[in-house]
Scaffold this motif. Sequence first.
Motif, PDB file in Angstrom:
ATOM      1  N   THR A 102       0.845  -1.181   0.000  1.00  0.00           N
ATOM      2  CA  THR A 102       0.000   0.000   0.000  1.00  0.00           C
ATOM      3  C   THR A 102       0.886   1.238   0.000  1.00  0.00           C
ATOM      4  N   VAL A 121       0.339   5.347   1.469  1.00  0.00           N
ATOM      5  CA  VAL A 121      -0.539   6.349   2.053  1.00  0.00           C
ATOM      6  C   VAL A 121      -0.063   7.723   1.604  1.00  0.00           C
ATOM      7  N   THR A 143      -5.261   6.008   0.806  1.00  0.00           N
ATOM      8  CA  THR A 143      -4.425   4.820   0.640  1.00  0.00           C
ATOM      9  C   THR A 143      -4.560   4.289  -0.772  1.00  0.00           C
ATOM     10  N   TYR A 194      -3.771   1.090  -3.102  1.00  0.00           N
ATOM     11  CA  TYR A 194      -3.481  -0.327  -2.953  1.00  0.00           C
ATOM     12  C   TYR A 194      -2.698  -0.812  -4.164  1.00  0.00           C
ATOM     13  N   THR A 223      -5.299  -1.714   5.533  1.00  0.00           N
ATOM     14  CA  THR A 223      -5.660  -0.294   5.525  1.00  0.00           C
ATOM     15  C   THR A 223      -4.506   0.525   6.073  1.00  0.00           C
ATOM     16  N   GLY A 224      -4.125   1.536   5.321  1.00  0.00           N
ATOM     17  CA  GLY A 224      -3.087   2.444   5.787  1.00  0.00           C
ATOM     18  C   GLY A 224      -3.727   3.687   6.385  1.00  0.00           C
ATOM     19  N   SER A 225      -3.060   4.270   7.370  1.00  0.00           N
ATOM     20  CA  SER A 225      -3.582   5.490   7.975  1.00  0.00           C
ATOM     21  C   SER A 225      -2.439   6.290   8.578  1.00  0.00           C
ATOM     22  N   LEU A 257      -0.232   0.450   9.398  1.00  0.00           N
ATOM     23  CA  LEU A 257      -0.790  -0.496   8.442  1.00  0.00           C
ATOM     24  C   LEU A 257      -1.591  -1.514   9.231  1.00  0.00           C
ATOM     25  N   CYS A 305       4.033   8.266  -4.355  1.00  0.00           N
ATOM     26  CA  CYS A 305       3.827   6.822  -4.176  1.00  0.00           C
ATOM     27  C   CYS A 305       4.403   6.075  -5.375  1.00  0.00           C
TER      28      CYS A 305
END
Length: 122
Positions: free
Chosen positions: A49, A51, A57, A59, A69-71, A81, A102
């Motif tokens: 992923t 972020v 995020t 994928y 899920t990234g945050s 993660l 990214c």
Amino acid sequence: QLHLAESGGDLVQPGGSLRLSCAASGSTLDSYAVAWFRQAPGKGRERVTCVLSTNITAYSTDSARGRFTGSRDNAKNTVHLEMNKLTPEDSAVYYCAADTQCYHDYRVFRFWGQGTQVTVSS
């Protein structure tokens, strides 16, 4: 100079969950894109992923979508993660990496943590 440190890797049973953290020092993370890569023995480094600075995020693998899920926690200068429904195929060393975008190619990322081991096994 930005320094990254991952934590949270562990041995977990199939179907279980883990939360990895990537803590930054030396600079703030809020203006960087932060990617999570993983590398299993004998395999290449795979982006899972990324972020964005906007906390969106991206994928990189179909297997991550819906499970990972990234945050960001900008107050703690940390990116997380969250990994759910883990399978043995998720076993790898997980790395966080930061840069301005990214990128898909891990070789472009300038800042890396040391990695944290995730093992999924019964």
